[in-house]
Design an enzyme around this catalytic site. Structure first.
Site, PDB file in Angstrom:
ATOM      1  N   GLY A  41      -4.682   6.169  10.286  1.00 18.78           N
ATOM      2  CA  GLY A  41      -5.250   7.106   9.334  1.00 18.78           C
ATOM      3  C   GLY A  41      -4.887   8.555   9.599  1.00 18.78           C
ATOM      4  O   GLY A  41      -5.350   9.448   8.897  1.00 18.78           O
ATOM      5  N   CYS A  42      -4.063   8.796  10.604  1.00 23.22           N
ATOM      6  CA  CYS A  42      -3.612  10.157  10.908  1.00 23.22           C
ATOM      7  C   CYS A  42      -2.183  10.328  10.409  1.00 23.22           C
ATOM      8  O   CYS A  42      -1.346   9.457  10.611  1.00 23.22           O
ATOM      9  CB  CYS A  42      -3.654  10.420  12.413  1.00 23.22           C
ATOM     10  SG  CYS A  42      -5.305  10.417  13.110  1.00 23.22           S
ATOM     11  N   THR A  43      -1.909  11.446   9.774  1.00 24.53           N
ATOM     12  CA  THR A  43      -0.554  11.732   9.324  1.00 24.53           C
ATOM     13  C   THR A  43       0.344  12.010  10.524  1.00 24.53           C
ATOM     14  O   THR A  43       1.439  11.480  10.633  1.00 24.53           O
ATOM     15  CB  THR A  43      -0.543  12.933   8.362  1.00 24.53           C
ATOM     16  OG1 THR A  43      -1.400  12.623   7.263  1.00 24.53           O
ATOM     17  CG2 THR A  43       0.846  13.213   7.849  1.00 24.53           C
TER      18      THR A  43
END
Length: 140
Positions: free
Chosen positions: A51-53
């Site tokens: 969920g982290c870019t």
């Protein structure tokens, strides 16, 4: 007072003294931590936070009934922010990690000055911390 609450109060006192919100974000992102860094060989897919870019790695373990976290990220700004967040919870009990929200980030206006992708990334790190702590609570 719980360990996370004490740490948030200290962060609030330190960063709250900085009037300019952008300067506050810069200082928050450069926050130093007592958490050890990840070694290159620990930067594995298993430790990546979903969920982290930016690529963010979170190593979590239990030590004497307390949660211990070590983190790293590709982006220096993101690394500073996750070190700040994880520093709130490093050394806390699983119950404290689950029950104490990182309200100081909102109170100081740090979240308002982040891009949506960075805010989502911080939320993903918070979920990962809670999931780890929740699994430890089930074990005991």
């Amino acid at each position: 007072m719980s360990l996370p609450a004490e740490r948030q109060a200290a962060i609030g006192r330190t960063l709250g003294a900085i009037e300019d919100p952008h300067e506050r974000l810069t200082v928050a992102a450069s926050w130093k931590s007592t958490m050890g860094p990840l070694r290159e060989e620990e930067r594995t897919d298993e430790l990546l936070v979903k969920g982290c870019t930016s690529r963010v790695w979170l190593a979590a373990e239990m030590e004497e009934g307390r949660c211990r976290f070590r983190v790293d990220a590709d982006s220096p700004l993101v690394r500073g922010l996750i070190v700040l967040m994880c520093g709130i919870y490093n050394g806390a009990t699983p119950e404290e990690v689950v029950s104490e929200e990182p309200v100081v980030l909102e109170e100081l206006g740090i979240l308002r000055n982040l891009s949506p992708t960075r805010s989502n990334g911080l939320a993903a790190v918070r979920r990962a911390l809670v999931e780890f702590a929740g699994r430890q609570m089930v074990k005991n």
